[in-house]
Design a protein around this motif. Structure first.
Motif, short mmCIF file in Angstrom:
data_model
loop_
_atom_site.label_atom_id
_atom_site.label_comp_id
_atom_site.label_asym_id
_atom_site.label_seq_id
_atom_site.Cartn_x
_atom_site.Cartn_y
_atom_site.Cartn_z
N LEU A 82 -11.45 1.31 3.07
CA LEU A 82 -10.94 0.15 2.64
C LEU A 82 -11.91 -0.97 2.25
CD1 LEU A 82 -8.64 -1.78 2.33
CD2 LEU A 82 -8.50 -2.42 4.59
N GLY A 112 2.25 2.13 -3.21
CA GLY A 112 1.29 2.59 -4.29
C GLY A 112 0.40 1.48 -4.96
N ARG A 113 0.40 0.37 -4.33
CA ARG A 113 -0.44 -0.72 -4.76
C ARG A 113 -1.61 -0.70 -4.25
NH1 ARG A 113 2.65 -3.42 -9.21
NH2 ARG A 113 4.78 -3.67 -8.48
N LYS A 114 -2.74 -0.31 -5.10
CA LYS A 114 -4.13 0.04 -4.36
C LYS A 114 -5.04 -1.30 -4.43
CE LYS A 114 -6.60 3.40 -4.69
NZ LYS A 114 -7.29 4.37 -5.28
N ARG A 115 -4.90 -2.40 -5.37
CA ARG A 115 -5.79 -3.33 -5.56
C ARG A 115 -4.97 -4.61 -5.38
NH1 ARG A 115 -6.94 -0.33 -10.24
NH2 ARG A 115 -6.61 -2.30 -11.50
N PRO A 153 -8.65 1.65 -1.28
CA PRO A 153 -7.85 0.47 -1.68
C PRO A 153 -8.78 -0.84 -1.55
CG PRO A 153 -7.24 1.25 0.40
CD PRO A 153 -8.00 2.42 0.02
N SER A 184 -8.53 6.90 -9.28
CA SER A 184 -7.28 7.13 -8.61
C SER A 184 -7.30 7.69 -7.42
CB SER A 184 -6.55 8.24 -9.41
OG SER A 184 -7.47 9.38 -9.66
N LEU A 213 0.92 -1.13 0.11
CA LEU A 213 0.01 -0.01 -0.17
C LEU A 213 0.89 1.13 0.08
CD1 LEU A 213 -2.82 0.79 0.09
CD2 LEU A 213 -2.98 0.79 2.59
#
Length: 582
Positions: free
Chosen positions: A117, A23-26, A147, A143, A20
């Protein structure tokens, strides 16, 4: 008092927050059935609330009531003070730290507060059109959207539609093989059962799997029905068995066939009233049924840890479905040493048919705990044999390859064939760890108290509440690991030595029959069962679960218990250090 995470669970949680931050949201986390996916995402939820955002609720999505019920129960194990709301059908509890929502309710258009979340349980269902629309509506692909964490045991779908367009990062993955090697899932073996005249290769396929109508026809013939019952009687006569059938007709026909052969059996399916289904599941849980047949209902969200045999009477080409079915037998339980998978197949195999041997080949390629020694895959070089357990297979591989020391070391960690030898006295489990010390798993309703016996027939729980059996077992064994007593280790060298004269004397005293082939370990087990029965009677007399429940409902009661347990841990560690130096 939150339960302590297993090491791999903590690693999975840490990996989510690291990704997270990158920058990894999914994100996607893949853990097999029995690995505690709900505990992992409950811990993620708590930490997100405490460290990232308290302003917005955490949304947990699942497609079945059983999954939502499990989520509510197990989130409280790691986040006891969480305020949890349910959004499902007539329930619309939109205030809470955590909101548990039914996929169907959200697809129907129910509006909810914007979450901070989103956690999707059994997220291999998230690719369905309605579910995907819900995620789009919640802004997951924007964007500035929330998440998303997806958790599943099977990241591919039976219709071969992959999840890569939803999840951008595989954050953490453990295979069944990894979990067996580390002692968190039961060892397992597979046996192939040939059905006379069955030719699966001739059956039509729809969406990558066998056409259900065609499969039902061939599996409902007399020879196929008899093959299932004969397989259980031959290979699993004393095992608690869960059978997966093709459809309702097949499930009921199998249950009737088992009953005619004198086996206590019933069938459950989605068409039943909830009360009737619950009564049958309860009977199976309480050992009033030895075999339970189901169709399309117990592949997800069903926990019965003492199941030690599954019958795949519903052949499939879908690895996702096959893994879900096999997973029902892989949970740890003190009373079982391994699990058995019975695969029904035809005389000529369909090369796409999922089997236990094929699953192990796939798992072997993905497992992180076993190193590939050469470019040629060791699992293809040394395939698992008919009736061979995973542990036996890995041992054979280790013996074949000089460079497979990592495998041999991992095999020694098989803590579930358990590192410890429990004694079962009716519904209570007991273990002696030397010097007249005893620990217990004491049943209280559907859960168990982890209990330690003190001096003068006094008892203390090792946790503030009763827990599902596998968690209670883990707490007791975690405490026993501090002691490092060779008395309780199932693989200790002393167990293979001849019986001592003292053991023979005590066996004679209690009129326990034995012969000259008995080892010290066999004698210790027989005497342990005898002594455990006496200690359990004292436990049942002196351990008042209701009294402890009331006391530990109060903050000062929990604080007192925490102080006592800390003192016990310090004492146990000191005792272990003395033993090591003596």
């Amino acid at each position: 008092m939150a339960i302590q995470l297993r090491p791999y669970q903590q690693t999975a949680v840490d990996a989510f927050f690291q990704a997270l931050a990158d920058g990894r949201k999914r994100q996607l986390v893949v853990l097999p059935t029995g690995a505690g996916k709900t505990i992992v995402f409950g811990s993620v939820a708590r930490r997100f609330h405490e460290e990232v955002s308290r302003d917005k609720p955490i949304l947990v999505i699942a497609h079945r009531t059983e999954l939502l019920d499990q989520a509510e129960q197990k989130i409280r194990y790691v986040w006891p003070e969480a305020f949890i709301g349910r959004i499902q059908g007539a329930r619309n509890e939109q205030l809470g730290d955590v909101l548990l929502a039914s996929t169907q309710t959200l697809v129907a258009g129910r509006r909810i507060p914007q979450p901070g979340l989103i956690i999707y349980d059994e997220c291999h269902h998230s690719r369905a059109e309605g579910a995907l629309g819900v995620l789009e509506r919640l802004g997951v692909f924007e964007s500035d959207g929330p998440p998303l964490l997806g958790v599943t045991a099977t990241p591919s779908r039976s219709d071969r539609t992959e999840l890569g367009d939803i999840f951008e990062h595989l954050t953490y993955e453990r295979t069944i093989l990894d979990m067996i090697m580390d002692g968190y899932l039961s060892d397992v073996r597979g046996v192939k059962v040939e059905v006379p005249g069955l030719n699966l290769g001739a059956i039509r396929t729809v969406g990558g799997d066998y056409n259900a109508k065609d499969l039902s026809y061939v599996m409902n013939i007399e020879e196929a029905l008899d093959a299932v019952v004969d397989a259980v009687l031959t290979h699993a006569p004393d095992r608690k068995t869960l059978v997966f059938a093709v459809d309702v007709k097949h499930a009921r026909a199998l249950a009737e066939r088992f009953q005619k052969r004198g086996i206590a059996c019933a069938a459950v399916d989605g068409a039943m009233k909830a009360e009737e289904r619950a009564a049958i599941l309860q009977a199976f849980s309480e050992e009033r049924l030895r075999v339970l047949v189901n169709c399309q209902i117990l592949t997800e969200g069903y926990d019965q840890p003492d199941v030690d045999c599954v019958v795949i009477a519903r052949p499939t080409r879908s690895q996702a479905l096959y893994v879900q079915m096999v997973g029902r037998a892989l949970r740890l339980h003190p009373a079982k040493s391994d699990a058995l998978v019975l695969d029904l197949s035809g005389a000529s195999d369909d090369k796409s048919l999922q089997t236990f041997a094929r699953l192990m080949r796939t798992q072997r390629k993905k497992a992180v705990g076993v190193q590939v020694v050469e470019e040629q895959d060791i699992a293809d070089d040394i395939p698992i044999e008919e009736g061979e357990s995973v542990g036996e297979w890995l041992t054979r591989m280790a013996q074949k390859r000089e460079k497979a020391a990592q495998v041999a070391q991992a095999i020694n960690l098989f803590a579930n064939r358990s590192r410890y030898r429990w004694q079962q006295i009716k519904e209570t489990f007991a273990i002696s760890y030397g010097d007249n010390g005893w620990a217990y798993l004491f049943r209280d309703g559907d859960e168990f108290w982890p209990v330690l016996e003190l001096r003068n027939e006094k008892f203390i729980p090792l946790h503030e509440r009763a827990l599902p059996l596998e968690y209670a077992q883990g707490i007791v064994e975690g405490f026993l690991a501090l002691i490092e007593s060779k008395v309780i280790d199932k693989e200790a060298d002393w167990r293979q030595a001849p019986m001592s004269p003292r053991q023979k004397y005590v066996l004679d005293k209690y009129r326990i029959k034995y012969d000259d082939t008995w080892t010290r370990g066999m004698a210790a087990d027989a005497l342990g069962q005898k002594f455990a029965a006496k200690r359990v009677k004292v436990l049942q007399k002196n351990f008042n679960a209701q009294k402890w429940r009331s006391a530990l409902a109060e903050p000062h009661g929990r604080a007192w218990l925490e102080q006592r347990l800390m003192a016990l841990r310090v004492h146990a560690q000191a005792r272990a250090r003395v033993a090591q130096t003596s």
